[in-house]
Motif scaffolding. Structure first.
Motif, PDB file in Angstrom:
ATOM      1  N   THR A   1       0.834  -1.213   0.000  1.00 36.40           N
ATOM      2  CA  THR A   1       0.000   0.000   0.000  1.00 36.40           C
ATOM      3  C   THR A   1       0.858   1.248   0.000  1.00 36.40           C
ATOM      4  N   ILE A   2       1.825   1.313   0.909  1.00 30.90           N
ATOM      5  CA  ILE A   2       2.682   2.505   1.013  1.00 30.90           C
ATOM      6  C   ILE A   2       3.494   2.695  -0.264  1.00 30.90           C
ATOM      7  N   ARG A   3       4.005   1.606  -0.840  1.00 28.76           N
ATOM      8  CA  ARG A   3       4.800   1.724  -2.071  1.00 28.76           C
ATOM      9  C   ARG A   3       3.949   2.256  -3.220  1.00 28.76           C
ATOM     10  N   LEU A   4       2.725   1.766  -3.351  1.00 21.69           N
ATOM     11  CA  LEU A   4       1.861   2.239  -4.429  1.00 21.69           C
ATOM     12  C   LEU A   4       1.467   3.695  -4.224  1.00 21.69           C
ATOM     13  N   VAL A   5       1.113   4.038  -2.989  1.00 23.85           N
ATOM     14  CA  VAL A   5       0.701   5.419  -2.697  1.00 23.85           C
ATOM     15  C   VAL A   5       1.852   6.385  -2.952  1.00 23.85           C
ATOM     16  N   GLU A   6       3.042   6.042  -2.470  1.00 24.88           N
ATOM     17  CA  GLU A   6       4.188   6.937  -2.641  1.00 24.88           C
ATOM     18  C   GLU A   6       4.504   7.145  -4.126  1.00 24.88           C
ATOM     19  N   THR A   7       4.519   6.062  -4.887  1.00 23.25           N
ATOM     20  CA  THR A   7       4.845   6.180  -6.314  1.00 23.25           C
ATOM     21  C   THR A   7       3.812   7.052  -7.029  1.00 23.25           C
ATOM     22  N   TYR A   8       2.541   6.837  -6.707  1.00 29.81           N
ATOM     23  CA  TYR A   8       1.493   7.620  -7.376  1.00 29.81           C
ATOM     24  C   TYR A   8       1.543   9.087  -6.953  1.00 29.81           C
ATOM     25  N   LEU A   9       1.682   9.370  -5.668  1.00 29.02           N
ATOM     26  CA  LEU A   9       1.658  10.765  -5.203  1.00 29.02           C
ATOM     27  C   LEU A   9       2.862  11.541  -5.697  1.00 29.02           C
ATOM     28  N   VAL A  10       4.029  10.906  -5.724  1.00 28.37           N
ATOM     29  CA  VAL A  10       5.223  11.607  -6.216  1.00 28.37           C
ATOM     30  C   VAL A  10       5.059  11.941  -7.694  1.00 28.37           C
ATOM     31  N   SER A  11       4.365  11.047  -8.435  1.00 27.18           N
ATOM     32  CA  SER A  11       4.121  11.346  -9.852  1.00 27.18           C
ATOM     33  C   SER A  11       3.188  12.558 -10.000  1.00 27.18           C
ATOM     34  N   GLN A  12       2.371  12.823  -8.956  1.00 24.85           N
ATOM     35  CA  GLN A  12       1.487  13.987  -8.985  1.00 24.85           C
ATOM     36  C   GLN A  12       2.191  15.238  -8.496  1.00 24.85           C
ATOM     37  N   ASN A  13       3.039  15.088  -7.451  1.00 21.87           N
ATOM     38  CA  ASN A  13       3.709  16.242  -6.854  1.00 21.87           C
ATOM     39  C   ASN A  13       4.892  15.728  -6.044  1.00 21.87           C
ATOM     40  N   GLN A  14       6.053  16.256  -6.290  1.00 22.37           N
ATOM     41  CA  GLN A  14       7.268  15.789  -5.620  1.00 22.37           C
ATOM     42  C   GLN A  14       7.225  16.026  -4.110  1.00 22.37           C
ATOM     43  N   SER A  15       6.418  16.979  -3.667  1.00 24.71           N
ATOM     44  CA  SER A  15       6.361  17.289  -2.230  1.00 24.71           C
ATOM     45  C   SER A  15       5.614  16.219  -1.447  1.00 24.71           C
ATOM     46  N   PHE A  16       5.027  15.262  -2.139  1.00 26.11           N
ATOM     47  CA  PHE A  16       4.280  14.199  -1.461  1.00 26.11           C
ATOM     48  C   PHE A  16       5.143  12.982  -1.148  1.00 26.11           C
ATOM     49  N   ALA A  17       6.452  13.133  -1.111  1.00 25.97           N
ATOM     50  CA  ALA A  17       7.330  12.011  -0.798  1.00 25.97           C
ATOM     51  C   ALA A  17       7.088  11.549   0.638  1.00 25.97           C
ATOM     52  N   LEU A  18       7.321  10.284   0.882  1.00 23.16           N
ATOM     53  CA  LEU A  18       7.090   9.693   2.201  1.00 23.16           C
ATOM     54  C   LEU A  18       8.110  10.220   3.199  1.00 23.16           C
ATOM     55  N   LYS A  19       7.600  10.674   4.372  1.00 21.16           N
ATOM     56  CA  LYS A  19       8.460  11.177   5.445  1.00 21.16           C
ATOM     57  C   LYS A  19       7.902  10.746   6.787  1.00 21.16           C
ATOM     58  N   ASN A  20       8.688  10.978   7.838  1.00 17.61           N
ATOM     59  CA  ASN A  20       8.205  10.723   9.193  1.00 17.61           C
ATOM     60  C   ASN A  20       7.215  11.797   9.622  1.00 17.61           C
ATOM     61  N   GLY A  21       6.338  11.428  10.553  1.00 14.54           N
ATOM     62  CA  GLY A  21       5.335  12.370  11.025  1.00 14.54           C
ATOM     63  C   GLY A  21       5.944  13.514  11.817  1.00 14.54           C
ATOM     64  N   THR A  22       5.181  14.587  11.945  1.00 18.00           N
ATOM     65  CA  THR A  22       5.629  15.735  12.733  1.00 18.00           C
ATOM     66  C   THR A  22       5.066  15.658  14.156  1.00 18.00           C
ATOM     67  N   ARG A  23       3.760  15.361  14.300  1.00 17.93           N
ATOM     68  CA  ARG A  23       3.175  15.207  15.639  1.00 17.93           C
ATOM     69  C   ARG A  23       3.645  13.913  16.290  1.00 17.93           C
ATOM     70  N   ASP A  24       3.732  12.856  15.504  1.00 16.76           N
ATOM     71  CA  ASP A  24       4.195  11.552  15.979  1.00 16.76           C
ATOM     72  C   ASP A  24       5.351  11.118  15.083  1.00 16.76           C
ATOM     73  N   PRO A  25       6.600  11.247  15.562  1.00 17.52           N
ATOM     74  CA  PRO A  25       7.760  10.927  14.711  1.00 17.52           C
ATOM     75  C   PRO A  25       7.780   9.491  14.211  1.00 17.52           C
ATOM     76  N   GLU A  26       7.057   8.586  14.870  1.00 20.21           N
ATOM     77  CA  GLU A  26       7.048   7.190  14.443  1.00 20.21           C
ATOM     78  C   GLU A  26       5.955   6.915  13.414  1.00 20.21           C
ATOM     79  N   ALA A  27       5.156   7.921  13.117  1.00 22.85           N
ATOM     80  CA  ALA A  27       4.108   7.761  12.111  1.00 22.85           C
ATOM     81  C   ALA A  27       4.663   8.102  10.729  1.00 22.85           C
ATOM     82  N   MET A  28       3.862   7.869   9.689  1.00 26.23           N
ATOM     83  CA  MET A  28       4.240   8.187   8.313  1.00 26.23           C
ATOM     84  C   MET A  28       3.455   9.392   7.839  1.00 26.23           C
TER      85      MET A  28
END
Length: 606
Positions: free
Chosen positions: A162-189
């Motif tokens: 799921t994460i691999r498909l979402v990341e590939t699709y979102l980056v193709s829409q906008n580079q700023s949508f790359a997968l990163k760690n959460g801000t409120r919860d650093p262990e989240a995505m």
């Protein structure tokens, strides 16, 4: 409070988890249908296709399918088929003839460690995603595993398909949508500004859930056909619109139930693994691009405060003065409101405890209503019994006052005159006849008063005075009647001064007025019996500000005994009821003072 404590304890131990999860399932199934998410297309290898291709699927058939799909230029293709479900021919490298391998994400299974299925060779780590699922205790799937460390090689972290498909699709829409760690919860995505809420062991209804690796609640897309589905035969024959695949997420998987068993989920009891993957991908993409809600939960403290609040509110309702029918209507309406609020919050992305809140509300609402109704009936009966007792006690005291100030005083005078040898036989007989008549008259008066409920004061010789008269007039009637008594000859030689000021009596009840008259009568009778050597008698009633003083003062030899008689005890009780004070003490230079002072202000009266 016991009910609230038991329900909270039941939730804390996980006893209510199954009910809460079923309530979540019901809410999800009640949601209105959503529009189809046309960003995702499923290519289903169903039972009919499997009969033609055989199982395991030949790698040549699968390669032809993938190459055909790539001609329509999808954004990414996800292969939801494990390596052991593909039959390799001639031991050649799997997918070696794939024209555009960079557009493909393949699947692997790594849980448990003893049953791992590695991905096909020739793909980078960024093109591999795990498809392990984490069902709940009832085998329903409500949460999604986003990533986990490989239990065999803990240095390697694996993301889900799921994460691999979402990341590939979102980056193709906008580079700023790359997968990163959460801000409120650093262990989240996080994708852009959208952070995926991480499920914790005690999130929502879960108690001690296994949340190894980040997981999130699945917010299934509602509707009968939330995604476009094409069969393997459709792709081979071209029976579809090519626009459907261009720049889309295409997920290929086996849907034959004999090979891929049905997975019960919160949204549907017959979801296959391909649909599940589509729901998971759609949930995240819709949250990032469309602002669709992801499921959040409150902290434990807020959840238990919510439960306690409903329980306390039910207690308040139970203690209210509403009729049982209105209470039940209120309980029912509030229960509907609680369910409505919970459903509305879930639609907005918040999963709150509805079952524990409903339990404390219904148990306390109905239970407390019944308990307090019983308590009210019991208290009413006790009050009625207390009222009857007080009425009887008042009647006894009233009867005692009438007898004490009448026949008993007469009898005491007769006994004293007999001891002193002052009565002849004829006089004694006459006195006894008068006493007999007086007692019978009292009995007749009490009988008539009970039957007629009249507010009157009985004096000697059948004289009755209306207690509705002003207080100073009642005092004068008592004073005049008592001084005319023949059994107290001392009154004939006394010089008497008498004056009663009018009283502000709006706060004096009938019983107060009756008791005050009996007090005056008793004080005057005591002068007639005990004030030896007395020549003067002052009887006054005066008002000073908000206080009134009723005073009987003689100049006899004074008090011989310090013991309180029945009359003195009644006087002290009267003073206590009125919030005033009673005095019976020697007077200067000689004599006795009997004085009752009481307030004329309502708050003092008891």
């Amino acid at each position: 409070m016991v009910v609230i404590g038991l329900v909270m304890a039941a939730r804390f131990t996980g006893s209510l988890q199954r009910l809460e999860l079923l309530a979540l399932d019901s809410f999800l199934q009640l949601r209105p249908a959503e529009a189809k998410d046309d960003r995702i297309v499923l290519v289903s290898i169903d039972e009919a296709d499997m009969r033609k291709t055989g199982y395991p699927i030949r790698d040549r058939d699968l390669l032809d399918l993938l190459n055909t799909l790539q001609t329509y230029k999808p954004a990414v293709i996800g292969l939801h088929i494990l390596q052991n479900q593909i039959a390799e021919t001639n031991k050649t490298a799997l997918f070696a003839a794939l024209k555009q391998p960079e557009r493909l994400i393949v699947a692997e299974k790594i849980l448990p460690a003893s049953d791992q299925i590695p991905p096909p060779g020739g793909f980078s780590a960024a093109q591999v995603g795990l498809i392990d699922i984490v069902p709940d205790g009832d085998n329903h799937l409500r949460r999604l595993l986003l990533g986990v460390y490989n239990p065999i090689d803990t240095s390697k972290y694996r993301f889900s398909l799921t994460i691999r498909l979402v990341e590939t699709y979102l980056v193709s829409q906008n580079q700023s949508f790359a997968l990163k760690n959460g801000t409120r919860d650093p262990e989240a995505m996080r994708f852009g500004a959208t952070e995926l809420p991480r499920l914790l062991p005690n999130s929502g209804a879960y108690i001690g859930a296994d949340t190894n690796g980040p997981q999130m609640l699945l917010n299934f897309r509602s509707g009968h056909r939330p995604f476009r589905v094409l069969s393997l035969s459709d792709i081979k024959t071209g029976r579809f619109n090519p626009i459907w695949l261009r720049d889309r997420i295409v997920i290929v998987g086996i849907t034959d139930p004999k090979i891929r068993p049905i997975i019960p989920t919160a949204a549907n009891d017959s979801t296959n693994s391909l649909d599940l993957q589509a729901h998971a991908v759609s949930q995240i993409i819709s949250a990032v691009l469309d602002g669709r809600s992801l499921f959040n939960t409150w902290d434990d403290g807020w959840e238990y405060l919510w439960i306690m609040g409903w329980g306390l509110t039910a207690i308040v309702l139970g203690r209210s003065t509403h009729t049982p029918r209105n209470k039940l209507i209120g309980i029912g309406m509030a229960q509907v409101g609680l369910i409505g609020i919970s459903y509305w919050l879930l639609a907005g992305g918040w999963w709150i405890p509805v079952i524990p809140a409903s339990l404390v509300w219904l148990l306390n609402g109905i239970g407390c209503a019944a308990f307090y109704k019983y308590d009210w009936v019991l208290r009413s009966r006790l009050k009625e019994n207390q009222r009857v007792i007080e009425e009887r006690q008042g009647m006894i005291e009233q009867t005692f006052d009438v007898i004490h100030n009448g026949p008993l005083q007469t009898l005491a005078s007769l006994l004293r005159q007999i001891r002193d040898g002052k009565l002849s036989q004829e006089q004694l007989l006459l006195a006894l006849e008068n006493l007999n008549r007086e007692i019978r008259g009292i009995g007749e008066h009490l009988k008539q008063e009970t039957l007629s409920q009249e507010d009157s004061l009985y004096l000697r010789d059948g004289l009755k005075v209306d207690l509705k008269l002003p207080m100073h007039e009642l005092f004068f009637e008592v004073y005049s009647n008592t001084l005319e008594r023949s059994d107290f000859p001392r009154f004939e030689t006394l010089k008497i001064a008498c004056y009663f000021e009018p009283i502000e009596q709006r706060f004096l009840s009938v019983e107060h007025k009756r008791s005050l008259c009996r007090f005056l009568e008793e004080a005057l009778c005591n002068v007639g019996k005990h004030a030896e050597g007395s020549t003067h008698l002052n009887v006054t009633g005066t008002q000073a500000k908000d206080w009134y003083s009723l005073e009987v003062k003689d100049n006899g030899i004074g008090i011989r005994s310090s013991a309180d008689g029945e009359g003195t005890k009644h006087a002290r009780n009267l003073a206590a009821r009125l919030g005033g004070r009673f005095q019976r003490e020697p007077s200067s230079p000689k004599g006795t003072l009997c004085k009752l002072t009481f307030p004329l202000i309502k708050p003092w009266f008891r």
